[in-house]
Design a protein around this motif. Structure first.
Motif, mmCIF file in Angstrom:
data_model
loop_
_atom_site.group_PDB
_atom_site.id
_atom_site.type_symbol
_atom_site.label_atom_id
_atom_site.label_comp_id
_atom_site.label_asym_id
_atom_site.label_seq_id
_atom_site.Cartn_x
_atom_site.Cartn_y
_atom_site.Cartn_z
ATOM 1 N N VAL A 88 0.446 7.230 -6.536
ATOM 2 C CA VAL A 88 -0.797 8.008 -6.633
ATOM 3 C C VAL A 88 -0.499 9.475 -6.311
ATOM 4 C CG1 VAL A 88 -3.084 8.367 -5.654
ATOM 5 C CG2 VAL A 88 -2.268 6.033 -6.095
ATOM 6 N N ASP A 89 0.294 9.714 -5.272
ATOM 7 C CA ASP A 89 0.676 11.093 -4.931
ATOM 8 C C ASP A 89 1.477 11.734 -6.061
ATOM 9 O OD1 ASP A 89 -0.551 10.798 -2.488
ATOM 10 O OD2 ASP A 89 1.296 10.329 -1.391
ATOM 11 N N ARG A 129 0.656 4.166 -2.846
ATOM 12 C CA ARG A 129 0.288 5.523 -2.449
ATOM 13 C C ARG A 129 1.310 6.542 -2.976
ATOM 14 N NH1 ARG A 129 0.431 5.080 2.779
ATOM 15 N NH2 ARG A 129 -1.701 4.307 2.999
ATOM 16 N N GLU A 130 2.582 6.184 -2.988
ATOM 17 C CA GLU A 130 3.613 7.088 -3.502
ATOM 18 C C GLU A 130 3.356 7.439 -4.968
ATOM 19 O OE1 GLU A 130 7.516 5.615 -2.942
ATOM 20 O OE2 GLU A 130 7.367 5.506 -0.752
ATOM 21 N N GLU A 136 0.806 -1.220 0.000
ATOM 22 C CA GLU A 136 0.000 0.000 0.000
ATOM 23 C C GLU A 136 0.840 1.271 0.000
ATOM 24 O OE1 GLU A 136 -3.559 2.156 2.608
ATOM 25 O OE2 GLU A 136 -2.940 0.089 3.049
ATOM 26 N N PRO A 137 1.896 1.400 0.830
ATOM 27 C CA PRO A 137 2.701 2.629 0.781
ATOM 28 C C PRO A 137 3.347 2.861 -0.582
ATOM 29 C CG PRO A 137 3.163 1.383 2.775
ATOM 30 C CD PRO A 137 2.336 0.496 1.909
#
Length: 296
Positions: free
Chosen positions: A168-169, A165-166, A161-162
């Motif tokens: 996506v950011d 998320r990176e 997940e992290p």
């Protein structure tokens, strides 16, 4: 007597052009007869002869090949189902089913029995094409799936997940930069593809493709598209030429997309193996069994 015959034969003029035409005519006639017999068999004697479908499709693979190359086979098959019903014969040896029960009957588990995979569909290059999780037999497929399952477990997905998320950011930052605060229109299909392939690259090969960072399609991503087109070409040619000929076309670069895709994938996999660290990615389970896979 023998000397006389040899002398007469030696003096006889040979009309090479006429001889060449005669050979071509005989060869053409042979293939015409062979094709005619095959068409007659496919239409009137084949085990699938009772199933409905377009005559040209039931008679020869050529119709299906043309539809695959044109890219509208799915749309055409849908129209044929509207005409003929739930089962349509779209090639001499191929049926198309539209009802969900067919999936269970064909691909479902039936004890020790399993529907064999058509090698012309799954392995058009024959023995020259290495096994994948798609083309592997039941035993090999089970082993590959078991190893890949580690990357898709709940624990691995949470650990990934992290990473996701990176990206996506980063996607949101790049959209803000290129949209000029919403004043410039953007091709969102390309940007979503950039993000998707970067995530796949990281989770699958330990390194992204830089699509988001550089706002472009990495050559490996382009090779995927060309590879899909080449696969369609091989699926059409495999009914007319031997598998080793398709392998030859890949090796000499005629089917360049396929060759580039394989080479890029090998390079990325070597880089991933060189990391020699455990990562919660999709292929960590496969790498743990790399010695077994290579030996096979």
């Amino acid at each position: 007597m023998d000397d006389t015959l040899r002398s007469l034969w030696a003096q006889r003029p040979i009309d090479l052009p006429r001889l060449g035409v005669t050979i071509i005519v005989w060869v053409a006639a042979f293939f015409a007869i062979k094709v005619s017999i095959r068409i007659f068999y496919n239409v009137f004697l084949h085990p699938l002869r009772k199933f409905p479908g377009p005559l040209v499709g039931r008679a020869t693979h050529l119709w299906r090949a043309i539809k695959i190359q044109s890219g509208d086979l799915p749309q055409t098959v849908k129209k044929l189902h509207d005409i003929y019903g739930p089962v349509v014969r779209i090639a001499p040896d191929e049926l198309s089913f539209i009802e969900s029960q067919a999936w269970k009957d064909i691909y479902g588990h039936h004890g020790s029995y399993e529907m064999a995979k058509n090698p012309k569909l799954y392995s058009p290059q024959g023995k020259y094409q290495p096994d994948t999780i798609i083309s592997a037999d039941r035993e090999h497929h089970t082993m590959l799936r078991r190893q890949l399952a580690h990357g898709f477990s709940e624990r691995s997905m949470q650990a990934q997940e992290p990473v996701i998320r990176e990206y996506v950011d980063l996607l949101m930052c790049r959209l803000e930069e290129h949209s000029n605060n919403g004043r410039n229109p953007l091709n969102m299909t390309s940007w979503f593809n950039f993000a998707t392939f970067d995530i796949i690259g990281n989770l699958g090969f330990g390194n992204d493709f830089g699509c988001l960072e550089k706002s472009y399609y990495h050559p490996w991503v382009k090779a995927i598209t060309h590879n899909l087109k080449n696969i369609a070409t091989m699926r059409t040619l495999v009914h007319f030429v031997p598998s080793y000929f398709l392998y030859f076309l890949v090796q000499v670069g005629v089917l360049k997309g396929r060759k580039d895709f394989v080479n890029y994938s090998k390079d990325m996999m070597r880089k991933r193996q060189a990391l020699e660290v455990e990562r919660p990615d999709l292929i960590e389970g496969l790498l743990k069994k790399k010695d077994v896979l290579v030996s096979e």
